[in-house]
Design an enzyme around this catalytic site. Structure first.
Site, PDB file in Angstrom:
ATOM      1  N   GLY A  44       0.824  -1.211   0.000  1.00 13.50           N
ATOM      2  CA  GLY A  44       0.000   0.000   0.000  1.00 13.50           C
ATOM      3  C   GLY A  44       0.849   1.248   0.000  1.00 13.50           C
ATOM      4  N   ASN A  45       0.237   2.371   0.250  1.00 15.85           N
ATOM      5  CA  ASN A  45       0.983   3.625   0.320  1.00 15.85           C
ATOM      6  C   ASN A  45       0.389   4.496   1.424  1.00 15.85           C
ATOM      7  OD1 ASN A  45      -1.075   5.537  -0.906  1.00 15.85           O
ATOM      8  ND2 ASN A  45      -0.954   3.916  -2.442  1.00 15.85           N
TER       9      ASN A  45
END
Ligand code: C5P
Length: 411
Positions: free
Chosen positions: A205-206
């Site tokens: 993810g980020n």
């Protein structure tokens, strides 16, 4: 215009009399809503004489008029001057135990606060945290000024001068008049960051919280647009801020593939598409059905095969219908502004969007912050706006650029 002037209990209440008077002289209809404490500093007769309206602090008077919500609903602007630490804290948590509190919760109008308190109270982390919360919700803040306080000491905490408060109020009203500019426009905003699963419990993810996308949805709705938010793992607090807005619809998505499916479904009926979400460029080629166990790994190195995700934005641009506006985002780590804009320009050329909002990100920049600076590049690569401030202010700056695109009659 219909202006509510909330007055809380600080010595600067005497200066609020001048604010009311100047607003009335400008031809505005001013309703004063003092707190009980404020009346210790300036009494009811003064407020009633200046505003020519009955004044009460209580939600139990004029109940038949549903005054506790009507004042806020009818207001074009709500000012709180002076705003004490206590009233700001109540605003930040949504406490509505007096007429000012209910009015503030019931209003959709812009809110301007003029804090006034002793320096230590202003600098206290609790007050500063409350201010950050209020700012992130779009509350406008004027002051406090530095200068002589009630006692012998001086420092930040003095309420701004009445003429300055009135000037700012007039600017806000003018902006509000202009800001019906997206009435009837249908906007799709992607927000947050996609997550690409590795196995049932892990993902790639980020750090995107979805705050900038959420602020765009709020700002667009306030300007009359109908908004669909495609929310990719957006923080709950951000979702809570937009969940109840009548003009905003939220659809939750997880992966880049989910986002692509959703955005394509909504694209046909959208006048404007803003891809503010951080979309994973790659996904795990074969997602494990069961949790990957360390014991089963072949050694100290674990390799994951990643395959490229489709570029959603480019797909949208390729399928764009005439007149549709497509806006991309570029979050870049760059050493300085020139380098940032250079990266932005090459991305703009690759993506073919109408506008690209470029912002600097880094270990300590961009993500957790409530503030942002968006450099807005137009299709030719020219910098058409630098929208900075709170994420809401940055959002309004970007919407100004969208509304101002040449040849877009409908906007
Ligand atoms: O290519 P890059 O990820 O830097 O571009 C950022 C812009 O492209 C953002 O507007 C983002 O939403 C969009 N994007 C996309 N599909 C991807 C990757 C990014 O639409 N696979």
């Amino acid at each position: 215009m219909n202006i509510v002037l909330g007055v809380s209990g600080g010595i600067a209440a005497y200066k609020a009399v001048m604010v009311a008077r100047l607003l009335a002289e400008e031809g505005h209809d001013v309703h004063i809503v003092p707190t009980e404490d404020a009346l210790h500093f300036v009494g009811k007769p003064t407020w009633e004489a200046i505003s020519r309206h009955p004044v009460t602090t209580s939600v139990h008077e004029n109940v038949a008029e549903v005054r506790h919500v009507a004042l806020g609903q009818q207001a074009d602007l709500v000012i709180v001057a002076p705003a004490t630490a206590n009233t700001l804290a109540k605003m930040a948590t949504g406490i509505a135990d007096n007429l000012l509190g209910t009015t503030l919760l019931a209003t959709q109008a812009p809110v301007l606060v003029a804090p006034a308190m002793h320096t230590q109270m202003w600098l206290h982390p609790a007050t500063q945290a409350n201010m950050a919360t209020l700012r992130s919700r779009g509350v406008q803040v004027i002051g406090p000024d530095k200068g002589r306080l009630t006692g012998a000491d001086s420092g930040p905490g003095r309420m701004s001068e009445p003429a300055e408060i009135v000037q700012r109020a007039i600017e806000l009203l003018a902006a509000r008049e202009a800001h019906g500019d997206l009435a009837g426009v249908r906007i799709v905003v992607s927000a947050g960051g996609t997550r690409e699963p590795i196995d049932p419990v892990r993902y790639i993810g980020n750090r995107s919280s979805g705050r900038q996308g959420g602020a765009l949805a709020q700002a667009a709705a306030a300007r009359g647009a109908t908004v669909t938010v495609l929310a990719a793992n957006v923080e709950d607090a951000v979702l809570a801020e937009i969940a109840d807005l009548p003009a905003v619809d939220i659809e939750q998505v997880g992966t880049a593939a989910d986002l692509q499916e959703a955005v394509q479904r909504h694209a046909d009926s959208a006048d404007v598409i803003v891809m503010a979400a951080a979309v994973a460029d790659y996904r795990v080629e074969s997602v494990h059905d069961t949790k990957l166990r360390k014991e089963e790994a072949s050694g100290p190195v674990l390799s994951l095969e990643l395959v490229e995700n489709p570029d959603i934005l480019r797909g949208l641009v390729a399928a764009r219908r005439p007149g549709q506006i497509i806006v991309g985002f570029a979050a870049e780590t760059a050493s300085d502004e020139d380098a940032l804009l250079e990266l932005g320009r090459s991305k703009l050329a690759r993506k073919g969007v109408d506008l690209l909002a470029v912002n600097a990100v880094g270990w300590t920049q961009g993500f957790e912050s409530t503030e942002n600076t968006l450099y807005v590049l137009a299709a030719g690569g020219e910098l058409v706006a630098t929208a900075s401030g709170t994420k809401r202010e940055a959002a309004d700056g970007l919407l100004d650029a969208i509304a101002g695109l040449p040849g877009r009659q409908k906007l």
